[in-house]
Design a protein around this motif. Structure first.
Motif, PDB file in Angstrom:
ATOM      1  N   GLU A   4      -8.637  -2.875  -3.909  1.00 15.92           N
ATOM      2  CA  GLU A   4      -9.535  -2.900  -2.755  1.00 15.92           C
ATOM      3  C   GLU A   4     -10.713  -3.843  -3.008  1.00 15.92           C
ATOM      4  N   ALA A   5     -11.291  -3.791  -4.203  1.00 14.78           N
ATOM      5  CA  ALA A   5     -12.413  -4.670  -4.553  1.00 14.78           C
ATOM      6  C   ALA A   5     -11.965  -6.130  -4.590  1.00 14.78           C
ATOM      7  N   PHE A   6     -10.759  -6.382  -5.088  1.00 20.24           N
ATOM      8  CA  PHE A   6     -10.218  -7.738  -5.145  1.00 20.24           C
ATOM      9  C   PHE A   6     -10.046  -8.320  -3.743  1.00 20.24           C
ATOM     10  N   VAL A   7      -9.483  -7.529  -2.837  1.00 17.62           N
ATOM     11  CA  VAL A   7      -9.265  -7.991  -1.456  1.00 17.62           C
ATOM     12  C   VAL A   7     -10.597  -8.272  -0.772  1.00 17.62           C
ATOM     13  N   THR A   8     -11.553  -7.393  -0.966  1.00 20.88           N
ATOM     14  CA  THR A   8     -12.872  -7.579  -0.350  1.00 20.88           C
ATOM     15  C   THR A   8     -13.551  -8.847  -0.861  1.00 20.88           C
ATOM     16  N   ALA A  10      -0.262  -7.676   2.379  1.00 22.00           N
ATOM     17  CA  ALA A  10       0.847  -6.812   2.785  1.00 22.00           C
ATOM     18  C   ALA A  10       1.889  -6.687   1.675  1.00 22.00           C
ATOM     19  N   ARG A  11       2.153  -7.797   0.957  1.00 24.96           N
ATOM     20  CA  ARG A  11       3.132  -7.748  -0.142  1.00 24.96           C
ATOM     21  C   ARG A  11       2.581  -7.003  -1.349  1.00 24.96           C
ATOM     22  N   TRP A  12       1.328  -7.247  -1.682  1.00 18.50           N
ATOM     23  CA  TRP A  12       0.765  -6.698  -2.910  1.00 18.50           C
ATOM     24  C   TRP A  12       0.332  -5.239  -2.783  1.00 18.50           C
ATOM     25  N   ARG A  13       0.086  -4.759  -1.580  1.00 21.99           N
ATOM     26  CA  ARG A  13      -0.363  -3.372  -1.438  1.00 21.99           C
ATOM     27  C   ARG A  13       0.675  -2.394  -1.987  1.00 21.99           C
ATOM     28  N   ALA A  14       1.968  -2.724  -1.819  1.00 24.48           N
ATOM     29  CA  ALA A  14       3.016  -1.859  -2.356  1.00 24.48           C
ATOM     30  C   ALA A  14       2.931  -1.785  -3.874  1.00 24.48           C
ATOM     31  N   VAL A  15       2.583  -2.901  -4.494  1.00 22.72           N
ATOM     32  CA  VAL A  15       2.452  -2.950  -5.948  1.00 22.72           C
ATOM     33  C   VAL A  15       1.382  -1.969  -6.415  1.00 22.72           C
ATOM     34  N   PHE A  16       0.233  -2.002  -5.745  1.00 23.40           N
ATOM     35  CA  PHE A  16      -0.895  -1.185  -6.227  1.00 23.40           C
ATOM     36  C   PHE A  16      -0.821   0.263  -5.760  1.00 23.40           C
ATOM     37  N   THR A  22      -0.237  -9.022  26.642  1.00 26.13           N
ATOM     38  CA  THR A  22      -0.977  -7.783  26.392  1.00 26.13           C
ATOM     39  C   THR A  22      -1.624  -7.872  25.016  1.00 26.13           C
ATOM     40  N   PRO A  23      -2.839  -7.355  24.849  1.00 24.20           N
ATOM     41  CA  PRO A  23      -3.522  -7.457  23.547  1.00 24.20           C
ATOM     42  C   PRO A  23      -2.791  -6.656  22.480  1.00 24.20           C
ATOM     43  N   GLN A  24      -2.725  -7.216  21.275  1.00 27.89           N
ATOM     44  CA  GLN A  24      -2.105  -6.516  20.166  1.00 27.89           C
ATOM     45  C   GLN A  24      -3.135  -5.660  19.452  1.00 27.89           C
ATOM     46  N   LYS A  25      -2.749  -4.446  19.137  1.00 27.66           N
ATOM     47  CA  LYS A  25      -3.647  -3.548  18.428  1.00 27.66           C
ATOM     48  C   LYS A  25      -3.793  -4.032  16.988  1.00 27.66           C
ATOM     49  N   LYS A  26      -4.997  -4.433  16.634  1.00 33.84           N
ATOM     50  CA  LYS A  26      -5.261  -4.980  15.310  1.00 33.84           C
ATOM     51  C   LYS A  26      -5.753  -3.888  14.363  1.00 33.84           C
ATOM     52  N   SER A  27      -5.335  -3.975  13.122  1.00 32.33           N
ATOM     53  CA  SER A  27      -5.812  -3.045  12.103  1.00 32.33           C
ATOM     54  C   SER A  27      -7.206  -3.448  11.651  1.00 32.33           C
ATOM     55  N   ASN A  28      -8.087  -2.472  11.562  1.00 34.05           N
ATOM     56  CA  ASN A  28      -9.436  -2.727  11.045  1.00 34.05           C
ATOM     57  C   ASN A  28      -9.504  -2.567   9.535  1.00 34.05           C
ATOM     58  N   ASP A  29      -8.377  -2.195   8.943  1.00 32.91           N
ATOM     59  CA  ASP A  29      -8.320  -1.961   7.508  1.00 32.91           C
ATOM     60  C   ASP A  29      -7.819  -3.229   6.822  1.00 32.91           C
ATOM     61  N   PRO A  30      -8.661  -3.932   6.059  1.00 33.74           N
ATOM     62  CA  PRO A  30      -8.211  -5.172   5.403  1.00 33.74           C
ATOM     63  C   PRO A  30      -7.095  -4.933   4.393  1.00 33.74           C
ATOM     64  N   LEU A  31      -6.932  -3.678   3.946  1.00 24.85           N
ATOM     65  CA  LEU A  31      -5.887  -3.373   2.988  1.00 24.85           C
ATOM     66  C   LEU A  31      -4.567  -3.036   3.665  1.00 24.85           C
ATOM     67  N   LYS A  32      -4.587  -2.984   4.997  1.00 26.59           N
ATOM     68  CA  LYS A  32      -3.359  -2.698   5.734  1.00 26.59           C
ATOM     69  C   LYS A  32      -3.306  -3.597   6.962  1.00 26.59           C
ATOM     70  N   PRO A  33      -3.138  -4.909   6.765  1.00 33.16           N
ATOM     71  CA  PRO A  33      -3.158  -5.843   7.893  1.00 33.16           C
ATOM     72  C   PRO A  33      -2.007  -5.589   8.852  1.00 33.16           C
ATOM     73  N   SER A  34      -2.276  -5.814  10.128  1.00 31.87           N
ATOM     74  CA  SER A  34      -1.246  -5.632  11.146  1.00 31.87           C
ATOM     75  C   SER A  34      -0.187  -6.714  10.998  1.00 31.87           C
ATOM     76  N   ARG A  35       1.032  -6.359  11.317  1.00 35.98           N
ATOM     77  CA  ARG A  35       2.108  -7.339  11.324  1.00 35.98           C
ATOM     78  C   ARG A  35       2.034  -8.118  12.627  1.00 35.98           C
ATOM     79  N   SER A  36       2.027  -9.430  12.530  1.00 38.97           N
ATOM     80  CA  SER A  36       1.888 -10.248  13.731  1.00 38.97           C
ATOM     81  C   SER A  36       3.152 -10.189  14.572  1.00 38.97           C
ATOM     82  N   ARG A  37       2.997 -10.447  15.863  1.00 39.81           N
ATOM     83  CA  ARG A  37       4.155 -10.461  16.743  1.00 39.81           C
ATOM     84  C   ARG A  37       5.101 -11.604  16.403  1.00 39.81           C
ATOM     85  N   ALA A  38       4.546 -12.696  15.902  1.00 37.26           N
ATOM     86  CA  ALA A  38       5.398 -13.804  15.481  1.00 37.26           C
ATOM     87  C   ALA A  38       6.272 -13.390  14.298  1.00 37.26           C
TER      88      ALA A  38
END
Length: 541
Positions: free
Chosen positions: A235-239, A249-255, A444-460
């Motif tokens: 969490e400190a590293f991401v911040t 998104a890839r590294w969160r599973a690791v930690f 339509t607006p996409q619901k964005k995650s406010n949690d930097p440790l759990k970024p939303s998956r883009s529609r693309a």
């Protein structure tokens, strides 16, 4: 201040209704876990008897209050820790409690059958990774459901179905955040077994259940660990470094997995031997050595290196850890690119969408062709907008920019559009769609995650994943082959065959130049357009 009582009332439609306010100090974590911020609501069918509605309301209130108490304990650094063994042992207590709540009067079997279907198909299955959707045969036993990111995603719904909060209240326990995750994950492994047992009981089968004997005994004793945890380190590293959302998104599973493994000792208590044993243990039949080396070990080494530089840990236990990757026997003559037959199957199938009306149809119709004639990454194409297509005085280009989504190099580039795509009507389609997204719905607006440790998956990204699933469904399902990325390899190969300069090929596909010298004087869009004129049309039978 007097406490506000929870009232069970009839709503306008006749259903039973109750509401309970969420205290301000726990609203953020409550919303993140349970999806509501200010009030929790209970609704029961109108035909529910009054006595049953009162009982279920009381249970619901206990659940909500236990959640609030647990979140407060976690926030204050309180709550009981658990070893992994004790988390499984506590899940054994839960199993006996959950079955005991219903075993004598299980009710209709249909209830439990519907609950098991809901757990499997509505809670777990939607979290299946792209690799499973692309080729389900590779994991017939759903081992993916034990991956850390899947565990985290299903945890709130599993806790709800299993009535975890009520059980913890009955035990008089408040767990800290790590212990709660360990416990709910252990419950998740046994919830379907409990539901299936109750379905058998409802059908009159009261044969012996041996499951309770499979759980270990709960043991008392201190849980070691001090300082920063592995997850707090991440969490400190991401911040501090704000890495790309896809990297997070890839590294969160690791930690998440590291946090579970080393919850007892903390980040600073991991020895080099323990780190090596953990990393090597990650290699399984479903997780290749190269995946462990390139993602799991790379992420661990990078974050701990940063942490050591900033005096958050005393050492980097992953610095000297190595993973040997066996040389993989190459079964395909064409390597990682499509064969002519595979390319033909996909391109011919895309032509079936002559008048694509929806983003999904446009994706299937145009993205394979765009990748085939540019070697671009499929994610770079699915994020294209109409405004990214430009007329450059005699030829058209597409601008691939980080601003539109994700570009691996982090740098924008311009790629000319092959004349065959224009002949097929690509520009006419762009003009019809307009300036907005070409391959996903941006109305339509996409619901964005406010949690930097759990970024939303883009529609693309979602469009790209669905395209891969569609390609696999066409029969292009060789597990050695990426259903989207193989276009990139095919473009490079054809480029080499027609004598396209390597520097030109790299510029079009967005590959990093191999030497410092090649980085000087990148080819212009005009030069790339001239080079693409020599790129042959795909010939379909």
């Amino acid at each position: 201040m007097a406490l506000r009582m929870v009232a069970l009332v009839r709503a306008k439609d006749g259903s039973w209704f109750a509401r309970k306010g969420i205290p301000e100090d726990v609203r953020d974590p409550y919303a993140r876990l349970f999806g509501v911020r200010r009030e929790a609501h209970l609704r029961l069918p109108r035909d529910t008897p009054h006595h049953e509605a009162k009982t279920r309301c009381a249970e619901w209130i206990a659940d909500v209050e236990t959640r609030i108490a647990t979140l407060r304990a976690q926030s204050n650094g309180e709550g009981q820790p658990l070893t992994k063994l004790n988390a499984i042992a506590l899940a054994g207590r839960w199993y006996t409690w959950f079955v005991g709540q219903h075993e004598n009067e299980p009710g209709p079997a249909k209830r439990w059958h519907q609950m098991s279907d809901h757990l499997v198909w509505n809670v777990i299955y939607p979290e299946a990774p792209e690799s499973y959707h692309e080729n389900p045969k590779t994991d017939p036993h759903w081992e993916w459901q034990k991956e850390p990111e899947v565990r985290e995603a299903v945890r709130p719904q599993v806790a709800e179905l299993a009535r975890v909060a009520t059980f913890l209240a009955s035990e008089g326990m408040a767990l800290n955040a790590t212990a709660y995750a360990l416990f709910v994950d252990a419950v998740s492994d046994n919830l379907l077994l409990a539901i299936m047992l109750l379905e058998r009981r409802a059908n009159g089968d009261y044969s012996r259940d041996d499951t309770p004997e499979s759980f270990p005994q709960f043991t008392d004793g201190p849980v070691r660990g001090s300082g920063v945890s592995c997850w707090e380190l991440f969490e400190a590293f991401v911040t501090a470094t704000t890495p790309a959302p896809n990297t997070v998104a890839r590294w969160r599973a690791v930690f998440l997995e590291m946090q579970r493994e080393f919850a007892e000792v903390g980040a600073d208590g991991i020895t080099e031997d323990a780190a090596r044993k953990w990393v090597h243990g990650l290699i399984t039949a479903k997780r290749a050595a190269i995946t462990v080396r390139e993602i799991w070990l790379s992420a661990s080494r990078r974050v701990f290196s940063w942490a050591r530089e900033h005096k958050r840990v005393r050492q980097n236990p992953f610095k000297e850890v190595k993973v040997d990757v066996p040389r993989k026997m190459q079964m395909r003559e064409d390597g990682r690119s499509f064969t002519a037959a595979e390319a033909s199957i996909i391109l011919k199938s895309s032509l079936a969408y002559q008048k694509p009306d929806t983003p999904t149809e446009r994706t299937r119709r145009w993205v394979p062709w765009l990748c085939a004639y540019s070697g671009a990454r499929s994610g770079e194409i699915t994020q294209l907008r109409g405004g990214d297509i430009e007329d450059r005085n005699g030829f058209y280009v597409m601008k691939l920019t980080p601003e539109a989504g994700t570009v691996k190099t982090g740098k924008p580039r311009v790629v000319p559009i092959h004349e065959h795509l224009i002949a097929q009507g690509f520009i006419a389609m762009v003009q019809q769609v307009g300036k907005g997204a070409l391959f996903y719905n941006d109305k339509t607006p996409q619901k964005k995650s406010n949690d930097p440790l759990k970024p939303s998956r883009s529609r693309a990204d979602t469009a790209r994943a669905h395209l891969g699933t569609w390609v696999r469904g066409l029969g292009v399902d060789d597990p050695e082959l990426s259903p989207n990325h193989a276009w990139r390899h095919l473009f490079k190969r054809i480029g080499d065959e027609i004598g396209m300069a390597e520097k030109m090929n790299d510029a079009i596909t967005g590959h990093t130049q191999a030497t410092e010298g090649r980085k000087y004087g990148p080819p212009t869009a005009v030069a790339m357009a001239e080079a693409l004129k020599k790129f042959p049309r795909y010939k379909l039978d």
